[in-house]
Structure formats: C-alpha cells, structure tokens
Design an enzyme around this catalytic site. Structure first.
Site, PDB file in Angstrom:
ATOM      1  N   ASP A  12      -4.213  25.448 -39.444  1.00 41.16           N
ATOM      2  CA  ASP A  12      -3.218  26.440 -39.010  1.00 41.16           C
ATOM      3  C   ASP A  12      -3.964  27.710 -38.595  1.00 41.16           C
ATOM      4  OD1 ASP A  12      -0.881  27.744 -38.516  1.00 41.16           O
ATOM      5  OD2 ASP A  12      -0.246  27.928 -40.604  1.00 41.16           O
ATOM      6  N   ASP A 106      -0.568  26.265 -32.306  1.00 36.55           N
ATOM      7  CA  ASP A 106      -1.498  26.839 -33.278  1.00 36.55           C
ATOM      8  C   ASP A 106      -1.658  26.055 -34.568  1.00 36.55           C
ATOM      9  OD1 ASP A 106       1.090  27.394 -34.046  1.00 36.55           O
ATOM     10  OD2 ASP A 106       0.639  29.387 -34.812  1.00 36.55           O
ATOM     11  N   GLU A 107      -1.101  24.861 -34.670  1.00 37.42           N
ATOM     12  CA  GLU A 107      -1.299  24.079 -35.894  1.00 37.42           C
ATOM     13  C   GLU A 107      -1.202  22.592 -35.607  1.00 37.42           C
ATOM     14  OE1 GLU A 107       1.723  24.180 -38.992  1.00 37.42           O
ATOM     15  OE2 GLU A 107       3.098  25.200 -37.628  1.00 37.42           O
TER      16      GLU A 107
END
Length: 359
Positions: A12, A106-107
């Site tokens: 993350d 983003d993860e």
C-alpha cells in the site's frame, strides 16, 4: 519443502496522490495538502500525513477540511501522473510474481508462495519490493505479510507509513484476539459501532460469539465474521480483478427533507465518484441514484445511456435528473451515486461526450 501456507503480501503506497504532489513539487513537502476539489463545493480525494494530523481525510468536504486545518493547501489531481507512477510500481511487482491483484492505483495483493526469485521469505521479499519502489519512484510504501489477503491487508496498515509487519501462522490468534474490531479489514464504522453495542470490542470478543449469534445479528455477514475472527479467509489473489460498479454515498447527521438541499450533497458525491472512476481508468453507461429514508427504506432510480460517462459535471447533472424524477417518500438520511455497466471488457470501447456549457 513447500510451505503448507500461502505467502501473501499487501503493498500500500503511503498517501499516494499527496505524496506524488510533494515529490513533484518540493515546496509542498512537509505541508498539509489535500488532493481534490477546493474548499468551496469540493471533496478531498487524498490527504498528506501532515493534513491527517488535523483530521483531514478522503471523502471529507473541502469546507470541513479547511475548517479542521486552516493552513491546508488544495491541489488538483493529476491522474495521468498517478497512472504513470502506478505502471512503474506494477512492473516492479511483476518482477516477483504474476499473481498480482491491484485494488487501485496505489495498492495490490501479491501471492509470492511460488515466486520468480525462488525466495523462501515473503518478509524479505516485501522489504526488497519496498526498497525498489523507493529507488525507482522516490515514494515510500508499506507492506503487510501473512497467510491470506485478509491478514495481509490488516498488517499493511499496522506500521504505516513506510513500514511493514508480518503476521506468522503461530501469531495469528494472539494478534487478532488483541485487535480492535474496527481495525478488521472489511468492518466499517457502522458495523464496528453495532459490535460495540453488542459488547464486541476485540477479536477475542468476536471469536467468543457463536455462529448462530453472529448470523442473528449480522445476517449473511455473520459467517464471514465468524471465520475472520479465527484468521480464516480463502479468497485467492486474482490478477486484474474487474469491478462491476463504482460509487460513493453519504449519510447525513440530520435528515434532509428537500431536493434542493440534496443537490449540494449530490455535487460532492458526483465529484468523488468521478475521482474513483478516473482512478481505475473506467467509465460507465448506467447511473443509479440511491436514497435511504429516515425509516430505513431504500429506493433506487436508474438510467442507462448510449455513451460512457466518468465526468463529474455530467454525473451530477444526470443524478440530479434522477433526484427530481419523482417526489421524496420521506426525509432522507443517505444518498449515493453508483455507476455500472463499465467499459472494462475488450469489446466495450469508451465513447466520450462533450458537456455543453452556456456561458
């Protein structure tokens, strides 16, 4: 000897949008910034850690964010830049395994049980991946490592920012027993509050409840809570999982009785939905307006279009039409917008329309 357990990493990125802005514009480093709309009719999409100290968080209205943090700096999102960096990060993941399940820009989850480096330690792999992300992008990431996605997701949030945590098989029970249920992945504020009222504050409290008790109080989710309190989750890492719909909603502190006042709320929600669609690089043909009344009855109103939509202004105008489609049945406690029929399949190519503005 092959491990009896899967080895799952959840990566993350730390305050991704805000961190990209601080990376590209050094004058923003160390300052509280919010990515998203401004303080007038805007919605925060992401906040820097400096801003989070003041209670600024995603989906918060710009006005409230500015009230919480008078020094807050608003920055317009640059999705092309975020996607560019996300592609670099994804390429790093694929150096280690093809089993990569992105949740957003983003993860992502990585299954490294069998990996391209022939490494035995998922913990060391996570450290190496985080170091490589920093080397190639200048951004930090946090990681969680465990035997399934549920535990890895919880672990990645444990030592944020720029940290990681491993939950080994023999640590699962003790770790979950001590954990506040609000930190369980998938248990939101409303469910956590209900659990608190039932005397369920920790994983140990949740585990002490029978399956029958949980099904009575949480219906179909009861069996899920019974399983995760024991660290059991059989969801596998699925590369390129495609969403069926994307949306956002808001519950009001005080019920609203007029469509006119609901319009302002719709504008904020349309902006958030637009941000989420653009974050996933998708658009949709069907817009659904969700209304939950003060008596908790739910009503939906939908409309499908011959073109794909992800523009904030268009979403707002079409949702507003649905709002005025018929009168309200009661005062409203929640309103939401959902976009479905997404252009996520190869045979669905996006078409865009230009919104006409009268000047």
């Amino acid at each position: 000897m092959e491990s009896a357990y899967r080895k799952i990493i959840h990566i993350d990125m730390d305050a991704f949008y805000a961190s990209v802005e601080q990376l590209d514009f050094p004058e923003l480093k160390g300052k509280p910034i919010a990515v998203g709309g401004g303080e007038i009719r805007g919605v925060v999409s992401a906040a820097s850690y400096e801003a989070r100290k003041f209670g600024v968080k995603s989906a918060m209205s710009g006005a409230l964010a500015k009230k919480n943090c008078p020094e807050l700096i608003f920055v317009k999102p640059r999705f092309d830049r975020y996607k560019e960096i996300s592609r670099i990060i994804r390429s790093i993941f694929l150096e280690y395994t093809d089993l990569v399940e992105p949740l957003s820009l983003d993860e992502a989850f990585l299954d490294v049980t069998i990996n391209k480096k022939n490494a035995q330690s998922a913990t060391l792999l996570a450290s190496e991946i985080r170091a490589k992300i920093y080397e190639k992008t200048g951004l930090t990431a946090s990681a969680g490592i465990s035997v399934n996605k549920f535990l890895a997701k919880i672990a990645s949030d444990y030592n944020k920012p720029n940290g990681q945590k491993t939950i080994n098989p023999d640590e699962i029970s003790d770790f979950l027993d001590r954990l506040d249920v609000k930190r369980f992945f998938g248990i939101g504020k409303k469910t956590a509050d209900k659990m608190y009222h039932l005397g369920i504050f920790t994983g140990a409290d949740l585990k002490s409840k029978s399956l029958e008790f949980l099904e009575i109080h949480f219906k179909n989710s009861g069996s899920h809570y019974y399983q995760i309190s024991r660290g059991i989750s059989n969801s596998i890492v699925v590369p390129d999982r495609l969403p069926k719909s994307l949306g956002a909603e808001r519950t009001f502190e005080n019920n609203i009785t007029s469509e006119v006042f609901l319009e302002d709320k719709l504008r904020w929600i349309a902006q958030e939905v637009s941000l989420r669609l653009k974050k996933r690089d998708v658009s949709g043909k069907t817009i659904t307006l969700k209304l939950k009344y003060s008596d908790f009855t739910l009503q939906t109103r939908s409309m499908s279009y011959p073109y794909f939509i992800n523009d904030e202004a268009i979403l707002f105008e079409e949702a507003k039409k649905l709002l005025y489609q018929s009168g309200l049945n009661n005062s409203v406690r929640l309103i939401g917008i959902q976009v479905s029929n997404l252009n996520i399949y190869k045979n669905k190519q996006p078409m865009y329309i230009q919104l006409r503005l009268d000047l």
